[in-house]
Design a protein around this motif. Structure first.
Motif, PDB file in Angstrom:
ATOM      1  N   GLN A 117       0.665  -1.155   0.488  1.00 29.61           N
ATOM      2  CA  GLN A 117       0.083  -0.281  -0.511  1.00 29.61           C
ATOM      3  C   GLN A 117       0.676   1.516  -0.478  1.00 29.61           C
ATOM      4  N   LEU A 176       2.093   2.436  -3.113  1.00 28.13           N
ATOM      5  CA  LEU A 176       0.549   2.261  -4.208  1.00 28.13           C
ATOM      6  C   LEU A 176       0.861   4.235  -3.956  1.00 28.13           C
ATOM      7  N   PHE A 233       1.253   5.856  -6.980  1.00 27.25           N
ATOM      8  CA  PHE A 233       0.003   6.505  -7.689  1.00 27.25           C
ATOM      9  C   PHE A 233      -0.258   8.246  -8.013  1.00 27.25           C
ATOM     10  N   LEU A 260      -3.936  18.013  12.770  1.00 23.61           N
ATOM     11  CA  LEU A 260      -4.207  17.492  11.130  1.00 23.61           C
ATOM     12  C   LEU A 260      -4.140  15.769  11.555  1.00 23.61           C
ATOM     13  N   GLY A 261      -4.195  14.687  12.729  1.00 28.45           N
ATOM     14  CA  GLY A 261      -3.808  14.077  13.102  1.00 28.45           C
ATOM     15  C   GLY A 261      -1.954  13.452  13.099  1.00 28.45           C
ATOM     16  N   GLN A 262      -2.414  11.968  13.887  1.00 30.49           N
ATOM     17  CA  GLN A 262      -0.887  11.536  13.828  1.00 30.49           C
ATOM     18  C   GLN A 262      -1.145  10.342  12.487  1.00 30.49           C
ATOM     19  N   GLY A 263       0.039  10.662  11.679  1.00 29.98           N
ATOM     20  CA  GLY A 263       0.541  10.017  10.530  1.00 29.98           C
ATOM     21  C   GLY A 263      -0.031  10.782   9.251  1.00 29.98           C
ATOM     22  N   PHE A 264       0.178  12.185  10.058  1.00 26.93           N
ATOM     23  CA  PHE A 264      -1.011  12.790   8.692  1.00 26.93           C
ATOM     24  C   PHE A 264      -0.165  12.333   7.138  1.00 26.93           C
ATOM     25  N   VAL A 304      -0.858  10.453   4.888  1.00 32.63           N
ATOM     26  CA  VAL A 304      -2.124  10.282   2.954  1.00 32.63           C
ATOM     27  C   VAL A 304      -1.328  11.842   2.298  1.00 32.63           C
ATOM     28  N   TRP A 342      -1.575  11.962  -1.045  1.00 35.23           N
ATOM     29  CA  TRP A 342      -3.172  12.020  -1.711  1.00 35.23           C
ATOM     30  C   TRP A 342      -3.507  13.031  -2.075  1.00 35.23           C
ATOM     31  N   VAL A 343      -3.427  13.999  -1.150  1.00 35.79           N
ATOM     32  CA  VAL A 343      -3.965  15.285  -0.474  1.00 35.79           C
ATOM     33  C   VAL A 343      -2.850  15.589  -1.752  1.00 35.79           C
ATOM     34  N   MET A 383      -2.437  15.255  -4.352  1.00 36.38           N
ATOM     35  CA  MET A 383      -2.550  15.037  -6.084  1.00 36.38           C
ATOM     36  C   MET A 383      -4.485  15.631  -6.158  1.00 36.38           C
ATOM     37  N   LEU A 384      -5.376  15.253  -5.138  1.00 35.32           N
ATOM     38  CA  LEU A 384      -6.900  15.944  -5.202  1.00 35.32           C
ATOM     39  C   LEU A 384      -6.073  17.385  -5.951  1.00 35.32           C
ATOM     40  N   LEU A 410      -7.739  19.421  -8.980  1.00 32.50           N
ATOM     41  CA  LEU A 410      -8.810  20.648  -8.607  1.00 32.50           C
ATOM     42  C   LEU A 410      -8.401  21.450 -10.368  1.00 32.50           C
TER      43      LEU A 410
END
Lengths: 362, 298
Positions: free
Chosen positions: B221, B224, B227, B265-269, B272, B275-276, B278-279, B283
């Protein structure tokens, strides 16, 4: 006529199931119902409209957590709404999430969209783990019991029919079956009607679709929203079945499983999703139930091939084989088999009552 | 300041790894129009082969075997699964779904074999670090950067200067015209898949080496995350893959490094973050930073 008889028989069989099946079988059936609803939703998006999505788990999570938070009365953030209202609002919330994603989803095509929706799963899961006040974090949150018009979906419902007490799973079973049937019926209407034709045109080519007068972006957005609402309903039902929602369930595996369901049954064939859901969701549970009696399978953790791995090998391989030899899925296989069989007598004697005036796609 | 430099170096190094994997996506996508969703589990498979062999044969032989295994596997995938679809003229997303099916089978098998173990690939760098002034960087990171640079450089050179590269570029430009001019399409795609597979195995070595704790079933993962790198770069652009990879590596490294200031933003941001990003990029630019715009006017 024969079709109506068939439907009536199916309805009676489904109605008497809770009187004979034990809890674990009922639970299995319920999981299949929830999966059916979700898979039909994904099929509308990926099969009918041709928009590959790997983000379905995210919208299921919105539905499931939406219900839990809207109805929640524990110490986490919760509105404490009546559970039936929460169950209606949660899918709407999922639909809104789908709408919020539309600036991205309506502009991307095919494979780009597939990758972009992957982001939803990862970001969504991160939120589920981190926003502990809302989601309960790693341990998740308990699902409030549903009660509908004063009827409590719990073992204390107090309803007894023919000396069989109808408890939580029995009542949920009826709800699940009715919801799945409604989901099927509505999706068939969408596919057969004008919106469905528009979506199919978008799938077969955006430029020609636009030339024919389909508002492509709006069609893509509405397909995405509709499929999210379906996922939301599936999520609520899933939350009610498992009794506690945890972030682990809503990962990439779930998204891929839903795609497998839609693909196995047949992309664009609504009825196929039922079969797909039964294979992907039901098979591992069924194999797990009879693991002792099955020669090749081992208990989970014993090093051998456990039932759920075996089922995954099977449907993974089935996806590959079907895509190579029959991309229209098991629905097309069934059609071929039916073409080989002699026509049933009912059709032969009354050729005017052939059940599919629309042609194709039964 | 030192921390920032360390984070930047680590980010670039991680980014080069993502670039390595996303070059695999891009080379396959350009020659066959297929997105290979099984790349993550291929990487896991390569790492698994290396981890199982290296105690017996030593690291280098094992790594060689791992690279050969994933390359051969990817070629088999192209020959047995993708080529029949191509010959039938199936839609591209059908092939993508085949790779998803493949991913289900492969990942199930590897997850079952790995279980809850943490595998070590036995790389020779271990926990050693390099000190440049006040800046401390893990040797594996430096090795990763060097390896990725050399491989991507070689690849770019081959792409521009060799007959194979010409065939590859011609295929990407217009498959039919390339075939009519004598390019053997099946060979081109086989080589593309082989490269993608081999790069995945190379990346598995560095993704699982220190400072990361080792390889478990979730490593696929992590892979991934190439990507977003490929998509931000534009899926059909080599430069894009490189730039996208480095952007993702930097974003992840910086977000993880300054996690203390980003607790909301939380633990382990950090993990991710790609991915953020990329979005956000999609846009603004739906076909990525370097991708060919699909122009259609109605």
């Amino acid at each position: 006529m024969s079709r109506r008889v068939l439907l009536a028989v199916a309805a009676v069989v489904l109605a008497v199931v809770p009187f004979y099946a034990d809890t674990s079988l009922l639970q299995m059936g319920l999981f299949v119902c929830a999966a059916t609803i979700g898979a039909i939703g994904l099929n509308l998006l990926s099969g009918v409209a041709g928009q590959l999505s790997l983000g379905h788990a995210f919208f299921l999570a919105v539905g499931a957590y939406g219900y839990v938070a809207l109805a929640g009365t524990d110490d986490r953030i919760g509105l404490g709404l009546p559970t039936w209202l929460a169950a209606v609002l949660a899918p709407a919330l999922a639909g809104l999430a789908g709408l919020a994603f539309s600036p991205i989803s309506s502009r991307l095509r095919g494979l780009y969209l597939g990758v972009a929706t992957l982001a939803l799963v990862y970001i969504g899961q991160h939120v589920l783990y981190s926003a502990t006040d809302l989601t309960g974090g790693y341990d998740g949150r308990p699902t409030p019991r549903l009660s509908l018009f004063g009827l409590k979906f719990g073992d204390d419902s107090g309803i007894t029919v023919f000396n069989v007490p109808l408890g939580q799973y029995e009542l949920l079973w009826y709800l699940g079956v009715v919801l799945a049937a409604l989901a099927w019926w509505f999706a068939r209407g969408v596919v057969a009607g004008r919106p469905g034709r528009g979506l199919q045109a978008v799938r077969d080519g955006e430029v020609p679709a636009a030339v024919m007068g389909v508002a492509v972006r709006r069609a893509k957005t509405s397909a995405f929203v509709l499929s999210s609402v379906y996922a939301g309903v599936a999520g609520v039902l899933y939350a009610l079945i498992v009794g506690r929602v945890v972030p682990d369930s809503f990962g990439l595996t779930m998204s891929i499983d839903y795609l497998a369901m839609a693909v196995l049954g047949g992309m664009g064939v609504v009825g196929g999703s039922v079969v797909g859901a039964a294979i992907v969701t039901g098979l591992p549970l069924l194999l797990g139930r009879y693991v002792d009696a099955l020669p090749l399978l081992a208990e989970p953790g014993s090093g051998g091939v456990d039932p759920s791995s075996f089922a995954r090998y099977l449907y993974g391989a089935l996806v590959i084989v079907l895509m190579i030899f029959e991309p229209d899925g098991l629905a097309a296989v069934a059609r071929r088999v039916r073409a080989l069989l002699p026509a049933p007598p009912a059709v032969r004697t009354h050729p005017s009552t052939t059940p599919h005036p629309r042609g194709g796609r039964p | 300041m030192t921390k920032l430099i360390e984070l930047l170096v680590n980010g670039v190094s991680l980014g080069m790894l993502y670039a390595l994997i996303s070059v695999g996506f891009v080379v396959v996508f350009r020659s066959t129009d297929v997105i290979n969703f099984a790349q993550g589990s291929t990487l896991l498979g390569g790492g698994y082969v290396i981890a199982r062999l290296s105690p017996h044969t030593g690291f280098w032989l094992a790594a060689l075997a791992g690279v050969a295994a994933t390359a051969a596997f990817a070629m088999l995938v192209d020959r047995l699964l993708i080529r029949p679809l191509r010959q039938r003229g199936a839609r591209h997303d059908v092939a993508a779904i085949v790779t998803i099916g493949l991913d289900i089978v492969l990942l199930t098998d590897l997850t079952r074999r790995i279980g809850s173990d943490m595998l070590h690939l036995g790389d020779p760098w271990g926990n050693a670090v390099v000190n440049i002034g006040p800046v401390t960087v893990a040797q594996t990171r430096v090795a990763a950067m060097a390896t990725a640079l050399v491989l991507i450089g070689l690849f770019g050179l081959a792409f521009q200067r060799t007959g194979w590269g010409v065939a590859m570029r011609a295929t990407a430009e217009d498959t039919e015209a390339a075939m009519l001019s004598g390019v053997r399409h099946n060979r081109v795609t086989l080589s593309a898949w082989a490269i993608a597979g081999a790069l995945a195995a190379v990346a598995s070595v560095f993704l699982t080496a220190s400072p990361s704790p080792g390889m478990d079933a979730a490593t696929g993962q992590t892979a991934l995350k190439a990507f977003p790198a490929a998509v931000v770069g534009g899926l059909d652009s080599m430069t894009g893959a490189l730039v996208g990879g480095v952007i993702m590596g930097l974003a992840e490294s910086l977000a993880s490094g300054y996690q203390g200031q980003l607790t909301f933003l939380g633990q382990g941001f950090g993990s991710v973050m790609p991915w953020v990003v990329m979005l956000l990029v999609l846009l603004v630019k739906p076909s990525g930073l370097f991708g060919t715009k699909a122009a259609a006017r109605v």
